[in-house]
Design a protein around this motif. Structure first.
Motif, PDB file in Angstrom:
ATOM      1  N   LEU A 151       0.885  -1.166   0.000  1.00  0.00           N
ATOM      2  CA  LEU A 151       0.000   0.000   0.000  1.00  0.00           C
ATOM      3  C   LEU A 151       0.913   1.203   0.000  1.00  0.00           C
ATOM      4  O   LEU A 151       1.759   1.335   0.888  1.00  0.00           O
ATOM      5  CB  LEU A 151      -0.851   0.030   1.266  1.00  0.00           C
ATOM      6  N   GLU A 152       0.738   2.063  -0.992  1.00  0.00           N
ATOM      7  CA  GLU A 152       1.643   3.201  -1.136  1.00  0.00           C
ATOM      8  C   GLU A 152       0.878   4.495  -1.070  1.00  0.00           C
ATOM      9  O   GLU A 152      -0.212   4.616  -1.662  1.00  0.00           O
ATOM     10  CB  GLU A 152       2.277   3.169  -2.533  1.00  0.00           C
ATOM     11  N   GLU A 153       1.467   5.446  -0.434  1.00  0.00           N
ATOM     12  CA  GLU A 153       0.921   6.795  -0.450  1.00  0.00           C
ATOM     13  C   GLU A 153       0.804   7.235  -1.910  1.00  0.00           C
ATOM     14  O   GLU A 153       1.713   6.996  -2.709  1.00  0.00           O
ATOM     15  CB  GLU A 153       1.915   7.693   0.285  1.00  0.00           C
ATOM     16  N   LYS A 154      -0.325   7.874  -2.251  1.00  0.00           N
ATOM     17  CA  LYS A 154      -0.466   8.342  -3.636  1.00  0.00           C
ATOM     18  C   LYS A 154       0.316   9.647  -3.791  1.00  0.00           C
ATOM     19  O   LYS A 154       0.034  10.628  -3.112  1.00  0.00           O
ATOM     20  CB  LYS A 154      -1.933   8.558  -3.987  1.00  0.00           C
ATOM     21  N   VAL A 155       1.290   9.596  -4.676  1.00  0.00           N
ATOM     22  CA  VAL A 155       2.136  10.764  -4.890  1.00  0.00           C
ATOM     23  C   VAL A 155       1.392  11.765  -5.776  1.00  0.00           C
ATOM     24  O   VAL A 155       0.752  11.378  -6.759  1.00  0.00           O
ATOM     25  CB  VAL A 155       3.472  10.343  -5.569  1.00  0.00           C
ATOM     26  N   ASP A 156       1.483  13.027  -5.412  1.00  0.00           N
ATOM     27  CA  ASP A 156       0.928  14.084  -6.241  1.00  0.00           C
ATOM     28  C   ASP A 156       1.936  14.347  -7.356  1.00  0.00           C
ATOM     29  O   ASP A 156       2.844  15.160  -7.222  1.00  0.00           O
ATOM     30  CB  ASP A 156       0.799  15.336  -5.361  1.00  0.00           C
ATOM     31  N   ILE A 157       1.768  13.621  -8.454  1.00  0.00           N
ATOM     32  CA  ILE A 157       2.832  13.601  -9.470  1.00  0.00           C
ATOM     33  C   ILE A 157       2.804  14.836 -10.369  1.00  0.00           C
ATOM     34  O   ILE A 157       1.772  15.166 -10.954  1.00  0.00           O
ATOM     35  CB  ILE A 157       2.723  12.326 -10.342  1.00  0.00           C
ATOM     36  N   GLU A 158       3.950  15.470 -10.482  1.00  0.00           N
ATOM     37  CA  GLU A 158       4.104  16.577 -11.432  1.00  0.00           C
ATOM     38  C   GLU A 158       4.604  15.991 -12.755  1.00  0.00           C
ATOM     39  O   GLU A 158       4.064  16.276 -13.803  1.00  0.00           O
ATOM     40  CB  GLU A 158       5.113  17.585 -10.856  1.00  0.00           C
ATOM     41  N   LYS A 159       5.619  15.158 -12.659  1.00  0.00           N
ATOM     42  CA  LYS A 159       6.180  14.511 -13.837  1.00  0.00           C
ATOM     43  C   LYS A 159       6.686  13.126 -13.481  1.00  0.00           C
ATOM     44  O   LYS A 159       7.126  12.910 -12.354  1.00  0.00           O
ATOM     45  CB  LYS A 159       7.405  15.286 -14.329  1.00  0.00           C
ATOM     46  N   GLU A 160       6.622  12.215 -14.474  1.00  0.00           N
ATOM     47  CA  GLU A 160       7.297  10.933 -14.324  1.00  0.00           C
ATOM     48  C   GLU A 160       8.503  10.962 -15.243  1.00  0.00           C
ATOM     49  O   GLU A 160       8.375  11.294 -16.426  1.00  0.00           O
ATOM     50  CB  GLU A 160       6.372   9.780 -14.721  1.00  0.00           C
ATOM     51  N   ILE A 161       9.647  10.635 -14.684  1.00  0.00           N
ATOM     52  CA  ILE A 161      10.858  10.605 -15.499  1.00  0.00           C
ATOM     53  C   ILE A 161      11.566   9.267 -15.317  1.00  0.00           C
ATOM     54  O   ILE A 161      11.254   8.506 -14.401  1.00  0.00           O
ATOM     55  CB  ILE A 161      11.820  11.777 -15.165  1.00  0.00           C
ATOM     56  N   SER A 162      12.506   9.015 -16.196  1.00  0.00           N
ATOM     57  CA  SER A 162      13.270   7.775 -16.105  1.00  0.00           C
ATOM     58  C   SER A 162      14.728   8.066 -16.436  1.00  0.00           C
ATOM     59  O   SER A 162      15.019   8.853 -17.341  1.00  0.00           O
ATOM     60  CB  SER A 162      12.671   6.769 -17.101  1.00  0.00           C
ATOM     61  N   VAL A 163      15.606   7.452 -15.675  1.00  0.00           N
ATOM     62  CA  VAL A 163      17.042   7.621 -15.908  1.00  0.00           C
ATOM     63  C   VAL A 163      17.639   6.232 -16.087  1.00  0.00           C
ATOM     64  O   VAL A 163      17.419   5.343 -15.256  1.00  0.00           O
ATOM     65  CB  VAL A 163      17.715   8.327 -14.713  1.00  0.00           C
ATOM     66  N   ILE A 164      18.369   6.042 -17.178  1.00  0.00           N
ATOM     67  CA  ILE A 164      18.989   4.739 -17.427  1.00  0.00           C
ATOM     68  C   ILE A 164      20.479   4.828 -17.104  1.00  0.00           C
ATOM     69  O   ILE A 164      21.161   5.750 -17.547  1.00  0.00           O
ATOM     70  CB  ILE A 164      18.739   4.277 -18.874  1.00  0.00           C
ATOM     71  N   VAL A 165      20.923   3.878 -16.313  1.00  0.00           N
ATOM     72  CA  VAL A 165      22.304   3.891 -15.842  1.00  0.00           C
ATOM     73  C   VAL A 165      22.905   2.516 -16.130  1.00  0.00           C
ATOM     74  O   VAL A 165      22.185   1.510 -16.146  1.00  0.00           O
ATOM     75  CB  VAL A 165      22.343   4.253 -14.329  1.00  0.00           C
ATOM     76  N   ALA A 166      24.196   2.486 -16.407  1.00  0.00           N
ATOM     77  CA  ALA A 166      24.863   1.204 -16.651  1.00  0.00           C
ATOM     78  C   ALA A 166      26.107   1.126 -15.791  1.00  0.00           C
ATOM     79  O   ALA A 166      26.731   2.141 -15.474  1.00  0.00           O
ATOM     80  CB  ALA A 166      25.256   1.087 -18.121  1.00  0.00           C
ATOM     81  N   ARG A 167      26.441  -0.108 -15.400  1.00  0.00           N
ATOM     82  CA  ARG A 167      27.636  -0.316 -14.577  1.00  0.00           C
ATOM     83  C   ARG A 167      28.288  -1.619 -15.025  1.00  0.00           C
ATOM     84  O   ARG A 167      27.599  -2.617 -15.251  1.00  0.00           O
ATOM     85  CB  ARG A 167      27.228  -0.381 -13.102  1.00  0.00           C
ATOM     86  N   ASN A 168      29.622  -1.606 -15.185  1.00  0.00           N
ATOM     87  CA  ASN A 168      30.304  -2.850 -15.547  1.00  0.00           C
ATOM     88  C   ASN A 168      31.019  -3.439 -14.328  1.00  0.00           C
ATOM     89  O   ASN A 168      30.976  -2.859 -13.244  1.00  0.00           O
ATOM     90  CB  ASN A 168      31.238  -2.642 -16.754  1.00  0.00           C
ATOM     91  N   GLU A 169      31.684  -4.566 -14.530  1.00  0.00           N
ATOM     92  CA  GLU A 169      32.326  -5.242 -13.382  1.00  0.00           C
ATOM     93  C   GLU A 169      33.447  -4.426 -12.773  1.00  0.00           C
ATOM     94  O   GLU A 169      33.775  -4.593 -11.606  1.00  0.00           O
ATOM     95  CB  GLU A 169      32.878  -6.601 -13.835  1.00  0.00           C
ATOM     96  N   LYS A 170      34.064  -3.582 -13.580  1.00  0.00           N
ATOM     97  CA  LYS A 170      35.136  -2.720 -13.053  1.00  0.00           C
ATOM     98  C   LYS A 170      34.570  -1.619 -12.159  1.00  0.00           C
ATOM     99  O   LYS A 170      35.312  -0.904 -11.522  1.00  0.00           O
ATOM    100  CB  LYS A 170      35.914  -2.075 -14.214  1.00  0.00           C
ATOM    101  N   GLY A 171      33.237  -1.490 -12.161  1.00  0.00           N
ATOM    102  CA  GLY A 171      32.607  -0.453 -11.342  1.00  0.00           C
ATOM    103  C   GLY A 171      32.451   0.870 -12.071  1.00  0.00           C
ATOM    104  O   GLY A 171      32.043   1.861 -11.468  1.00  0.00           O
TER     105      GLY A 171
END
Ligand code: ADP
Length: 392
Positions: free
Chosen positions: A180-200
């Protein structure tokens, strides 16, 4: 670079879009997928039929590979853990896939790591739900509307519902373990894609902004870069890095390896909250194929193979439109108007090759490039109205 056999669990459109960068780097990609009509089947000679949720099928497939990854997270985590024990490289790490498969564990991870996310409680069954809401509403007059999410097996907005009051919960509440989650008063939905390899090493793509189609509760189109402030941009990048570095730490894993899409809410007060993550290429990164110096698909392969990560600079602004199946049309797809689209400059259709269209099914996407967001917005309606996925 040593030739490695890379096995991908799932043979859908996300897998299909991995093929092109794999060809460029001469990486041998294999797919495990039960549906012989899936998007990868017609374009890969290394298509292995099998069930990605079945332990034996995944083990049999994985043992033939050097590196194993996913294009969908609903897979047998038990099998992946076993493959990891046998010395296979499995990225993202199975313990992280297991955590992400369950929204309840995922939310708890954010809380434990002080990563901002909406307030929540864990609910085990419907009886507990009603009891909790009945009790809580006595002291909290702002309790409703409240968001209920299934812990497991929800996708594309199914498994997410808004409860209006206790009566609504009695009628429609989920029986299975949920959040059960508090309903967020959303202004915008965004997404950030990040990548990481074994070397960090870490590389982050700038935030993109999602515009949701109210009717289907599905992504309508997305804009890159997101129209947010400089500090929101920095904060979103910081959060994405923090999440990928902290994932798995409890299990002794020092950060996730692979590609991670971090979905964020910006609320009306400007706070940024993590909603959820997907440890694989994501709908919100399709534009990187044309609009970025490295695509998310190439980046996924680079990260799991411990290669240097590509630069993530946006070469131009972009929008992505999902091409979804028209209402009342089920059967062999016909892409009405596709030829007209091909006449337009800076418009790039991607058809996934699904054999059957259904209402609201994702059948492809279209990327629109432009010098600025305004010129792209002008094109969106034109592109939208010129193509339909129907049956003839
Ligand atoms: P799925 O995994 O099915 O995509 P999400 O958790 O992303 O589910 O939820 C789907 C959509 O529901 C979100 O994109 C958002 O629009 C809305 N939503 C989810 N959680 C909340 C919340 N706590 N408050 C307000 N809206 C929410």
């Amino acid at each position: 670079m040593e030739q490695k056999k890379v096995g991908i669990l799932g043979g859908g459109q996300l897998g299909r879009m991995l093929i092109s960068p794999a060809i460029d780097l001469d990486i041998e990609l294999h797919f495990l997928e039960n549906d012989s009509d899936a998007p990868c089947s017609a374009v890969s000679k290394n298509f292995h039929k099998g069930d990605i949720t079945n332990e034996q099928d995944v083990l049999g497939f994985g043992r033939q590979m050097d590196v194993i990854s996913i294009e969908i997270e609903k897979v047998s985590a038990d099998a992946l853990e076993q493959l990891e024990k046998e010395g296979k490289k499995v990225f993202p790490q199975p313990a992280i896939i297991r955590l992400i498969q369950d929204k309840r564990l995922q939310k708890q991870f954010y809380k434990d790591n002080h990563i901002p996310t909406s307030d929540f409680v864990l609910i085990d069954n419907k009886e507990e739900l009603i009891k909790y809401l009945t009790e809580k509403t006595k002291s909290d007059s702002n309790l409703f509307p409240i968001v209920q999410k299934l812990g497991k097996d929800g996708y594309d907005g199914k498994g997410v519902q808004i409860l209006k009051n206790v009566e609504d919960a009695k009628q429609n509440g989920f029986e299975a373990p949920s959040l059960l989650e508090e309903k967020v008063d959303i202004e915008k939905e965004i997404s950030v894609i990040v990548a990481r390899n074994e070397k960090g090493e870490i590389a982050v793509f700038d935030a993109v902004e999602m515009v949701v189609n109210e009717k289907y509760n599905l992504l309508d189109y997305l804009l890159a870069p997101a129209q947010i402030t400089e500090s929101q941009k920095e904060e979103s990048i910081r959060l994405a890095k923090e999440v990928i570095e902290k994932l798995g730490n409890k299990e002794g894993i020092n950060g996730m390896v692979g590609l991670l899409a971090v979905e964020l809410f910006i609320d009306k007060k400007g706070n940024i909250l993590v909603n959820e993550v997907a440890p694989r290429p994501h709908n919100s990164g399709h534009h990187t194929i044309e609009a970025s110096t490295t695509s998310q698909y190439a980046q996924h392969l680079r990260s799991i193979l411990n290669l240097p990560l590509g630069k993530t600079t946006l070469r131009s602004s972009a929008a992505i439109l999902n091409l979804i199946g028209e209402e009342n049309h089920t059967g062999k797809p016909f892409y009405e108007g596709l030829d007209k689209l091909l006449d337009l400059e800076n418009v790039y259709p991607h058809i996934y090759g699904k054999k059957i269209t259904k209402p609201a099914r994702k059948m492809g996407h279209i990327t629109i490039l432009g010098n600025d967001v305004d010129s792209i917005k002008e094109k969106i309606d034109k592109v939208k109205s010129s193509i339909r996925v129907i049956t003839k």
